[in-house]
Design a protein around this motif. Structure first.
Motif, PDB file in Angstrom:
ATOM      1  N   ALA A  79       0.839  -1.211   0.000  1.00 40.48           N
ATOM      2  CA  ALA A  79       0.000   0.000   0.000  1.00 40.48           C
ATOM      3  C   ALA A  79       0.871   1.256   0.000  1.00 40.48           C
ATOM      4  O   ALA A  79       0.576   2.218  -0.714  1.00 40.48           O
ATOM      5  N   LEU A  80       1.932   1.249   0.786  1.00 42.92           N
ATOM      6  CA  LEU A  80       2.850   2.392   0.817  1.00 42.92           C
ATOM      7  C   LEU A  80       3.515   2.587  -0.540  1.00 42.92           C
ATOM      8  O   LEU A  80       3.672   3.716  -1.006  1.00 42.92           O
ATOM      9  N   SER A  81       3.891   1.491  -1.175  1.00 50.79           N
ATOM     10  CA  SER A  81       4.507   1.557  -2.497  1.00 50.79           C
ATOM     11  C   SER A  81       3.529   2.150  -3.507  1.00 50.79           C
ATOM     12  O   SER A  81       3.895   3.020  -4.306  1.00 50.79           O
ATOM     13  N   ASN A  82       2.284   1.704  -3.458  1.00 44.15           N
ATOM     14  CA  ASN A  82       1.261   2.237  -4.363  1.00 44.15           C
ATOM     15  C   ASN A  82       0.994   3.711  -4.086  1.00 44.15           C
ATOM     16  O   ASN A  82       0.766   4.487  -5.002  1.00 44.15           O
ATOM     17  N   LEU A  83       1.032   4.087  -2.818  1.00 47.57           N
ATOM     18  CA  LEU A  83       0.819   5.481  -2.434  1.00 47.57           C
ATOM     19  C   LEU A  83       1.921   6.360  -3.017  1.00 47.57           C
ATOM     20  O   LEU A  83       1.668   7.440  -3.521  1.00 47.57           O
ATOM     21  N   GLU A  84       3.168   5.866  -2.960  1.00 45.83           N
ATOM     22  CA  GLU A  84       4.306   6.599  -3.524  1.00 45.83           C
ATOM     23  C   GLU A  84       4.157   6.746  -5.027  1.00 45.83           C
ATOM     24  O   GLU A  84       4.408   7.811  -5.577  1.00 45.83           O
ATOM     25  N   GLU A  85       3.744   5.648  -5.706  1.00 49.61           N
ATOM     26  CA  GLU A  85       3.592   5.679  -7.153  1.00 49.61           C
ATOM     27  C   GLU A  85       2.504   6.678  -7.559  1.00 49.61           C
ATOM     28  O   GLU A  85       2.634   7.352  -8.577  1.00 49.61           O
ATOM     29  N   SER A  86       1.457   6.794  -6.766  1.00 48.85           N
ATOM     30  CA  SER A  86       0.354   7.701  -7.110  1.00 48.85           C
ATOM     31  C   SER A  86       0.763   9.163  -6.942  1.00 48.85           C
ATOM     32  O   SER A  86       0.167  10.049  -7.533  1.00 48.85           O
TER      33      SER A  86
END
Length: 167
Positions: free
Chosen positions: A158-165
């Motif tokens: 989730a943190l990785s996806n948050l960074e990508e967004s």
């Protein structure tokens, strides 16, 4: 993956152009939602969280003015799920000795809201827990905070996806 292909036909001739566009939009949104679910890790045993539920919780923390909690969760995740009291002060931008009582309250409030909305199960673990020394029976300051091991991979995703967004 199955080689079976299914075609669904819906007769929309009785609807207006606007209604047909709305139906098409809803179908497209639903298909995107299904595609996201298919790529997401399943609920972890005992953890009760999906990547999208954690992302929602992290986003809500930011919206509610608790971005420092998200940063603490990020650092804890990077450190194997544990963050010391000293690191919480540094990451959250608190001065030494500042009271951390209630630090996890906003995180737990969002968890309870997601449970009430049935977006996560009632037994979903806390995203960040306060860890105390069990050998000390009297009052003590929390020496560290942790992310339960069962949900750590989901939190990291989730943190990785948050960074990508953000990019």
């Amino acid at each position: 993956m199955s080689d079976i292909r299914v075609t669904i036909q819906i007769d929309v001739t009785a609807y207006t152009d606007d209604q047909r566009r709305r139906i098409s939009t809803k179908i497209q949104q639903f298909l995107e939602e299904i595609a996201t679910e298919a790529t997401e890790p399943t609920l972890l045993t005992g953890g009760g969280w999906t990547v999208s539920a954690v992302q929602h919780a992290l986003h809500q923390l930011i919206v509610d003015g608790y971005a420092n909690r998200v940063e603490v969760i990020r650092v804890a995740a990077e450190q194997g799920g544990v963050i010391t009291r000293a690191d919480v002060y540094r990451v959250a931008g608190y001065s030494d000795g500042e009271n951390l009582r209630g630090f996890t309250r906003p995180i737990n409030t969002i968890r309870k809201k997601l449970q009430a909305a049935q977006q996560i199960p009632d037994d979903a673990e806390a995203l960040l827990s306060t860890d105390y020394d069990p050998s000390i029976a009297s009052y003590q300051r929390a020496p560290e905070f942790s992310i339960p091991a069962a949900i750590l991979p989901v939190v990291r995703a989730a943190l990785s996806n948050l960074e990508e967004s953000k990019e």
